[in-house]
Enzyme design. Sequence first.
Site, PDB file in Angstrom:
ATOM      1  N   ASP A 147      35.561  41.765  34.457  1.00 41.89           N
ATOM      2  CA  ASP A 147      35.675  41.529  35.893  1.00 41.89           C
ATOM      3  C   ASP A 147      34.607  40.555  36.391  1.00 41.89           C
ATOM      4  O   ASP A 147      33.420  40.712  36.081  1.00 41.89           O
ATOM      5  CB  ASP A 147      35.526  42.869  36.630  1.00 41.89           C
ATOM      6  CG  ASP A 147      36.182  42.863  37.994  1.00 41.89           C
ATOM      7  OD1 ASP A 147      36.481  41.768  38.504  1.00 41.89           O
ATOM      8  OD2 ASP A 147      36.410  43.939  38.553  1.00 41.89           O
ATOM      9  N   CYS A 174      41.120  40.323  42.224  1.00 46.62           N
ATOM     10  CA  CYS A 174      41.389  41.272  41.133  1.00 46.62           C
ATOM     11  C   CYS A 174      42.852  41.674  40.998  1.00 46.62           C
ATOM     12  O   CYS A 174      43.464  41.498  39.945  1.00 46.62           O
ATOM     13  CB  CYS A 174      40.535  42.522  41.321  1.00 46.62           C
ATOM     14  SG  CYS A 174      38.774  42.268  41.033  1.00 46.62           S
ATOM     15  N   HIS A 220      43.876  46.744  38.902  1.00 47.54           N
ATOM     16  CA  HIS A 220      42.941  47.036  39.985  1.00 47.54           C
ATOM     17  C   HIS A 220      43.175  48.438  40.528  1.00 47.54           C
ATOM     18  O   HIS A 220      42.228  49.163  40.845  1.00 47.54           O
ATOM     19  CB  HIS A 220      43.094  46.009  41.111  1.00 47.54           C
ATOM     20  CG  HIS A 220      42.206  46.280  42.297  1.00 47.54           C
ATOM     21  ND1 HIS A 220      40.844  46.068  42.263  1.00 47.54           N
ATOM     22  CD2 HIS A 220      42.483  46.774  43.539  1.00 47.54           C
ATOM     23  CE1 HIS A 220      40.321  46.396  43.426  1.00 47.54           C
ATOM     24  NE2 HIS A 220      41.294  46.833  44.213  1.00 47.54           N
ATOM     25  N   ASP A 248      39.131  38.010  34.808  1.00 46.27           N
ATOM     26  CA  ASP A 248      40.241  38.015  35.770  1.00 46.27           C
ATOM     27  C   ASP A 248      40.111  36.908  36.811  1.00 46.27           C
ATOM     28  O   ASP A 248      41.092  36.517  37.435  1.00 46.27           O
ATOM     29  CB  ASP A 248      40.400  39.381  36.435  1.00 46.27           C
ATOM     30  CG  ASP A 248      39.167  39.822  37.214  1.00 46.27           C
ATOM     31  OD1 ASP A 248      38.090  39.211  37.060  1.00 46.27           O
ATOM     32  OD2 ASP A 248      39.288  40.804  37.975  1.00 46.27           O
TER      33      ASP A 248
END
Length: 519
Positions: A68, A107, A161, A355
Amino acid sequence: MRKSSVDGNETLEGSNLASISSASAVEMNRSRLSFVRGCGMLAVMLFLACPLFADSSDRKNVLIFFIDDLRPELNCYGADSIKSPAIDKLAKEGVLFERAYCQQALCAPSRISMMTGQYPDNTGISGLFTPLTKVQPKALTLPGYFRKRGYVTCSYGKVYHHGRDDSESWSDLVTKSAVKYANPKTLEAIKQRVAEGKKKGLGVDEMRTLEKGPAVEMAEVEDEAYPDGQVANQAIESLRKNRDRPFLMCVGFAKPHLPFAAPKRYWDLYERDLFDVPDRGLPVGAPSLAFTPWGELRAYLGMPEQGPLTDDQTKELKHGYAACVSYADAQVGKVMAELERLGLREKTIVILWGDHGYKLGEFGAWCKHTNFELDTRVPFIVSAPGRLRGGRSKSFVEMVDIFPTLAELTGGEVPARRDGLSLEPLLRDPGHELRSYALSQYARGSTMGYSLRDGRWRYTEWIQSGTKKVVFRELYDHHESPVPAVNLADDPERAELVTRLSEQLDAARRVGDSKVYQK
C-alpha cells in the site's frame, strides 16, 4: 418330474430356447461392459486434458504481494538511500517494470481494477467507499477465476480495500487488522478519545478522526506487534498447510500507508538529516482540481488543518515512510524465505505491485489522489519459473495486465471482458514494446480526469460527466523529472502535440478495445 427356476428364467422344458437366451445375455453383457470401459477411458482422457482437473503437480502456484502507498523508490529502482533487500532480490529473480501504472491513485478502485482486469469505467467504481460486490455481485475476479480452476485461494492482510469484499472467491480469508499502533500510551489515548466521542454522539466521519493517533510511531517491539508482521506469519503458515496443493495467495501489507508506524530498528536504518525537503512550488498554470488538500494526512494528530508542513515535520514523515518501506520489505523477505525453504520457489509465480504511488512533500503536497506521475506510477515485478531473470522492461504496462498474464502463465484461457494484455512476451524479451502509453484516471465530483502517459509526456483532460465537455487540459514534460514545473497545454508551440495526445487519449478511453494500446 419337471423343475423350474423363476429367478433364473430357465426351465427343463424348452431347454434349447433357454440356451439360446443365455448366450444372447452373455453377449449383451459383454457389449455393455465394452461400452462402459470405452466411456471410462474417454472420461479419463477428458479428465486429464481439462485444466481444472490436471495433475496439480504440473500447475504453477501464484503468490502476489500487495504493498500500500509504495512509490517505485526502492534500491532496485535506483534509490540507493532506501534499504529494500528482499524486494531487490525478487527483482533479480524476474522482470522489473520501469513504466508500470495503476488505473487510479486510490486504494479501492485501484485494487478492484487489478483484481477484475478491468478499468474503473468498466467496474463502475472510482470512489473509496464502494465495494465490488455492491456494483458487480457476480463479477469474475482473479481469485474467483483460480478457485474455479481448482486452486486454493488465500487472502491475508489488506488485499481488497474493503476487507470482506468478494469473500466467496476465497478458500481462506483473513482480513486486515484495525490496530495501527503498538505503543500502549497511544492506544489508551485513542481509546479515551473514542469513548468521549461516543458520549457526545459524534457522527461516523468525526469518529474516524478520533480513531487516528499521531502520523508516526517508533516503538521498541517485534515485527508482530504491528499487523504486517502478523500477516507475514499467516502467509507462512498457509504455505506450509497448502504446500502440496496448487494455490493463489494474495498477501497485503499495509505499510508504508499512514500512520508511519514501524519497529524502532527500521527507523534506525536511516539518519533523519539525510532526508531533504522538496520544492513546494506548484506547476505553473496547473488547474486547482488537479490537486487535493491532502486531508488524509491532516486527520492525524499534530498535523496542521491547513497550510504546509514545517521542514522538521517533512523530514520526520519522510524518515517514517522510509522506515515503513523497510519494514514491509522485511515481511516480503520472510514469506519468500519460507517459499524457498518449502521447495516451492521453482513452481511459483511471484508478483509484487504497489496499488498506487505517493507524494512525500513534492508540490508541498502529500498522499495520493491525483493524476500526477508521482501518484500513478507504481513498483511492479513479475518473477515466473522458466522466464527471464534479472530483466528490466521500459514498456508501458498497467495493473489490469496482471489478470490476463496470470491466466496465460498458468495455462488457462483469458476470460472475456478483460481490459488488460498479457505480459508474457515481456517476460521473455523485456525489450519488446507492448504499449506506447498507459492510462489512468481520477474523479473530482462529476468531473473525471483521464490521464495518458506517453513516452515523454503526461497529458490529462478533465471531462464533465453530463456535457462531456473538456473543462481543463494539462501537459507536462517528464523528460528529466517526475515533478513537472509548468503546464504546457496552452503553449501555442505544443498545439500539434496536444492534438495528437488528445486523439490517443480518446482512443485509450474506448475501454475494452485492447488493440488501441498496441504499438
